[in-house]
Structures are given as C-alpha cells and as structure tokens.
Design an enzyme around this catalytic site. Structure first.
Site, PDB file in Angstrom:
ATOM      1  N   CYS A  68      36.330  59.093  18.243  1.00  0.00           N
ATOM      2  CA  CYS A  68      37.125  58.986  19.460  1.00  0.00           C
ATOM      3  C   CYS A  68      36.206  59.188  20.650  1.00  0.00           C
ATOM      4  O   CYS A  68      35.081  59.653  20.516  1.00  0.00           O
ATOM      5  CB  CYS A  68      38.236  60.028  19.474  1.00  0.00           C
ATOM      6  SG  CYS A  68      39.456  59.802  18.167  1.00  0.00           S
ATOM      7  N   GLY A  83      36.618  53.991  19.769  1.00  0.00           N
ATOM      8  CA  GLY A  83      37.998  54.005  19.317  1.00  0.00           C
ATOM      9  C   GLY A  83      38.761  52.830  19.864  1.00  0.00           C
ATOM     10  O   GLY A  83      38.784  52.622  21.081  1.00  0.00           O
ATOM     11  N   GLY A  94      36.726  64.488  17.364  1.00  0.00           N
ATOM     12  CA  GLY A  94      36.297  65.278  16.217  1.00  0.00           C
ATOM     13  C   GLY A  94      37.433  65.487  15.243  1.00  0.00           C
ATOM     14  O   GLY A  94      38.467  64.819  15.295  1.00  0.00           O
ATOM     15  N   CYS A 145      26.214  65.523  14.302  1.00  0.00           N
ATOM     16  CA  CYS A 145      26.388  64.443  13.329  1.00  0.00           C
ATOM     17  C   CYS A 145      25.277  63.408  13.482  1.00  0.00           C
ATOM     18  O   CYS A 145      25.162  62.752  14.520  1.00  0.00           O
ATOM     19  CB  CYS A 145      27.745  63.772  13.526  1.00  0.00           C
ATOM     20  SG  CYS A 145      28.013  62.315  12.500  1.00  0.00           S
ATOM     21  N   ASP A 187      21.272  46.485   8.237  1.00  0.00           N
ATOM     22  CA  ASP A 187      22.595  46.970   8.628  1.00  0.00           C
ATOM     23  C   ASP A 187      22.564  48.493   8.651  1.00  0.00           C
ATOM     24  O   ASP A 187      21.616  49.116   8.156  1.00  0.00           O
ATOM     25  CB  ASP A 187      23.665  46.462   7.662  1.00  0.00           C
ATOM     26  CG  ASP A 187      25.064  46.434   8.285  1.00  0.00           C
ATOM     27  OD1 ASP A 187      25.207  46.898   9.432  1.00  0.00           O
ATOM     28  OD2 ASP A 187      26.001  45.956   7.625  1.00  0.00           O
ATOM     29  N   ASP A 188      23.614  49.090   9.226  1.00  0.00           N
ATOM     30  CA  ASP A 188      23.602  50.546   9.400  1.00  0.00           C
ATOM     31  C   ASP A 188      24.089  51.310   8.184  1.00  0.00           C
ATOM     32  O   ASP A 188      23.750  52.478   7.991  1.00  0.00           O
ATOM     33  CB  ASP A 188      24.440  50.940  10.618  1.00  0.00           C
ATOM     34  CG  ASP A 188      25.832  50.349  10.559  1.00  0.00           C
ATOM     35  OD1 ASP A 188      26.656  50.860   9.799  1.00  0.00           O
ATOM     36  OD2 ASP A 188      26.088  49.357  11.269  1.00  0.00           O
ATOM     37  N   CYS A 222      27.733  63.845   4.595  1.00  0.00           N
ATOM     38  CA  CYS A 222      28.245  62.639   3.934  1.00  0.00           C
ATOM     39  C   CYS A 222      27.178  61.989   3.061  1.00  0.00           C
ATOM     40  O   CYS A 222      27.484  61.193   2.171  1.00  0.00           O
ATOM     41  CB  CYS A 222      28.771  61.644   4.964  1.00  0.00           C
ATOM     42  SG  CYS A 222      27.591  61.201   6.260  1.00  0.00           S
TER      43      CYS A 222
END
Length: 476
Positions: free
Chosen positions: A7, A35, A111, A248, A357-358, A447
């Site tokens: 966001c 977003g 968040g 992050c 690519d990411d 992650c």
C-alpha cells in the site's frame, strides 16, 4: 511475477488553507504502483473532515468533479491500497476515520500486523465493534482507546505502539496535527519532505515527494513518531532502537519505484547491482539481454553491463493495464499477460536471449512470457531472477501466504526451468541480498530464508477476519 502490491500512504500539513486534496491526489498518483485496488483522501478544514474513497485507480476515483467537492484545508491524508488482510470491498478502503469524545482521527496504513487477529479478538471480547476486515481498523481502535486517557494524540500513539507486532508505516491526522509513524523494525519505508512554501509532505516513497515539488528531508527512523504542527516538526524517539532493523528487502527488488531512495539506498542502484551479481553468478553465452517491464529493466541493465552482452528493449508493456496479479483468476491472468506484454520480433528473432525478471512465484506468468519470446523467434531463453526463490509466507504485507502455491517448494531449479520452457534458470543467491542495500542496513528476507523477525501468526488465512463480520458497504 504474481506478487501483490504493497500500500502507499501520503500526508500533507500546510500552515495555510490550500488545495491539499489536489496535492494529495498527485502524491497518490506517484504511489499508484503500490496499490491499485482502492484509494482515498481525507481533507481537514479547521477540524472538519471531508473524505472520499472507493475501489479503483486514483485517476478513476478522483475525477476533476470529485476533487472539486473537497474544500481547501491545511491537513490531508491519502492512501492507495492492495489488501493483504481483509477483502477487496469498499468497507476496507482507507484512510479510516474515527470520531471519539476527544475529537477526530483519520489514519492510513502500509504494512501488516502479524498479531492483528489476537488484538482484534481481545478488543471484540471487551465490546469493540468493527466495520471492516482490515487490520488498520484494529490499529485505529487501539490508538483511540489510548487517546481517551492520554493528553495528546502523539502520546496515545506512543502508548499503543508496543501492542503492535509486525509492519506498520502510518500517516494519520487529528484536528490540528499530522502524525507519521514507522514501526520499530522499519519493515516498510516512510519519508518526509518540504515544499518551497513550507508545506510538509509525508510519503511511502521519495518519488511521491518530488511529484508534488517537495524536497526530500529524510526517512522516518524505525520506531520514530513525527508530529507536524504549525510550530514545525517534533520527533519522539522512545521506541527507536528497541528492535533490530529489518526493512523488507523486496522493496528494493520489486515494490518501490526505481527513482525512489529508501534509507539512503537508491532502488535503481540496488536493482542494477542485482543484475551484476546474476551475471557473475550465472554467466551464459547469449546475444541480447532484456528485462520484463518494469521492475526487471534495471536488473537487466546491470546484467548487460557486467556480461558485456548488449541490452535491448525486447518486451513492450501496455501502460494502460494493471499488473497481472489484479486479475481475479488464473484464466484471466493468462489473457492479461498477452495483452500486457508485446515482444519486439526484430530484437528477438534468431537470438539467444537472457530474460531478467524480479521473481517467480507460481510460474504461470513466467511460462507465458517464455512462450511469447519463443513465438517471436528466440532460439534460446535463459531466465535470471533478481530475487532468491520464494519458499516461505510473508506476514508483513507481501501477499505470499501459502507455501503450497510456491513453485520453488515443489521443484528444483532445473525442474522449474523445464516447466517454464526455458534453456536455463538462475536465482539471486540469498547471501547476496546484503550487497543490494549495503552491509550496514538490516533487512527482512523471511520469504526467502524463513528467518522471521517476529512470532508467526497462529492463523495465517487471508480470510481470517471474514467470519467475524459481514460484507459491509459504506457510503465512502
């Protein structure tokens, strides 16, 4: 790429009554990449709040006629949303507004609280009633409760802050103040700047400051509470340095705009560095390097520079279509990939191509892109990903909540390459992440490696609030 957005939050404080709604509109427009599901603006005109929020893009929701309905004011907060907690309904649009006996508050949040369900259960057990399925309403409720027994909103925020676990960058306003808050670990970015006429601007990314003519001052520190009033800026730092910094890392890899600077590190430079690392780690003989627009382009440039393979624009993105993850299902995602990306045959035909690519999540989009390149005549396709493989859920605002759907959890790199139809595949090594944002900067990479900086929620379902509330529509 099929990761959902973050966001974006935006706030304005002016000493004079001006068109803060339009200023917020331009700021949100610059944050649209964070977003695309909904957006909202609340304007404060001498303590009177005027708001509008709805599903859709900023340009769709805030037409010229709609913006004219806002009065001039001296404070405003705005929000663009992709929801990771709660559904896509109008009741979850932000900013949230609260009226209580000590005044009013509007709040926007970027968040995700990892303990949102526990907090909400406790509040409901004490009689609280919720109108949405968003964890932002929980934050608003906690701050309001503290405000009833606190001398000021900033004291209320400071008292409520230790209850929150996880990621929260907040912009909120009372009748007289604009408040900016960043969680003690600094998961999500937040910064502020000032315009030539002395108007203060708070935004998720520095690119939004430039969009409204504000000069970047600095990032909000992890744990810091900033209070903007007619007297200037006050900083409260009692929560700073209480937790290890864990920004992050995926902000630098994907979420943020390349022209933003987060905690002193250029997003563009971080992505170029990722490409350079990929070139050294996974060299290959090829004729051309291309990137998947938009977040793969900077890394592709880095790969080309380090490998001495020519960089070309091989895929053109339709700028008038949202990112593929907006599609409601897999069938629609296939259709959108084809509409969204178009190969340039003259660049690809008869060529050995390095495709940057990411990330790869399920592999659906990547497989489709490989087919586009094959159909355009590429003889070899070597995929290089500027992030490590996704192996674990994220509880801090990135929409990765099920290991079952992560292709890297079920297949080796070689197997994934074959499934995608590529000739080879290479991911950014996990131990190279620190090189993207500097050795001194603490970052969260849970992650990728499962190293969570907080306790893991007991209930990780995306619809975990749905049984608690019906689908409520609001008038906003």
């Amino acid at each position: 790429m099929a990761i959902h957005e973050e966001c974006g939050v935006f706030g304005v404080f002016s000493k004079n009554s001006v068109d803060v709604a339009s200023l917020t509109y331009y700021g949100l427009y610059a944050l649209q990449h964070r977003g695309q599901e909904s957006c909202g603006i609340v304007v404060n005109d001498d303590g009177v709040f005027t708001s509008y929020k709805d599903l859709g893009l900023v340009s769709e929701v805030f037409t010229k006629d709609r913006l004219r309905t806002f009065p001039d004011g001296n404070i405003a907060v705005g929000h663009v949303r992709y929801g990771t907690t709660g559904g896509t309904t109008r009741s979850n649009c932000q900013p949230f507004e609260v009226n209580h006996k000590k005044g009013k508050m509007a709040i926007a949040h970027n968040g995700n609280l990892s303990n949102a369900l526990e907090l909400r259960d406790a509040l409901e057990d004490s009689g609280a009633i919720f109108n949405s399925t968003s964890d932002t309403e929980t934050i608003a409720y906690m701050i309001t409760r503290m405000r009833l027994t606190s001398p000021s909103i900033e004291v209320a925020v400071s008292r409520a802050l230790p209850s929150f676990e996880g990621a929260f960058s907040l912009v909120m306003m009372s009748a007289q103040k604009l408040i900016a808050v960043r969680d003690p670990r600094g998961f999500r970015p937040l910064c502020y700047g000032i315009t030539e006429d002395g108007t203060y601007v708070v935004a998720s990314e520095s690119c939004a400051l430039r969009a409204v003519g504000a000069e970047f001052v600095r990032d909000v520190e992890p744990g810091e509470i900033l209070i903007f009033t007619a007297d200037g800026v006050e900083s409260k730092k009692e929560h700073c340095n209480t937790k290890d910094k864990r920004t992050c890392v995926f902000e630098h890899i994907y979420f943020a705009r390349p022209d933003s600077v987060i905690d002193g590190m250029s997003v563009h430079e971080a992505r170029v560095k990722a490409g350079e690392i990929l070139a050294k780690t996974y060299p290959v003989e090829a004729d051309v390097v291309i990137g998947v627009p938009d977040s793969g382009l900077d890394a592709a440039l880095g790969y080309a520079n380090a490998s001495n393979i020519p960089y070309e624009i091989g895929l053109i993105k339709n700028k008038y279509i949202g990112r593929t993850f907006i599609a409601p299902g897999q069938d629609h995602r296939f259709d959108q990939v084809k509409i969204k990306l178009s190969p340039i045959k003259n660049v690809l035909a008869g060529k050995r191509v390095v495709l940057i690519d990411d990330s790869i999540v399920r592999g659906t989009t990547s497989k489709r892109i490989v087919k586009l390149l094959r159909d355009a005549g590429a003889t070899e396709i070597h995929i290089r990903i500027s992030a490590p493989p996704f192996l674990h859920p994220c509880y801090y605002g990135t929409d990765i909540d099920s290991e079952e759907n992560l292709i890297a959890n079920h297949h080796s790199v070689e197997e994934i390459s074959k499934l995608l139809g590529a000739d080879s595949l290479g991911f950014l090594p996990t131990d190279a992440l620190s090189k993207l944002i500097g050795e001194r900067a603490g970052y969260c990479s849970a992650c990728f490696d499962g190293d969570y900086p907080t306790s893991i929620p007991t209930d990780t379902r995306k619809d975990r609030f749905e049984g608690k509330i019906g689908k409520i529509e609001t008038n906003h």
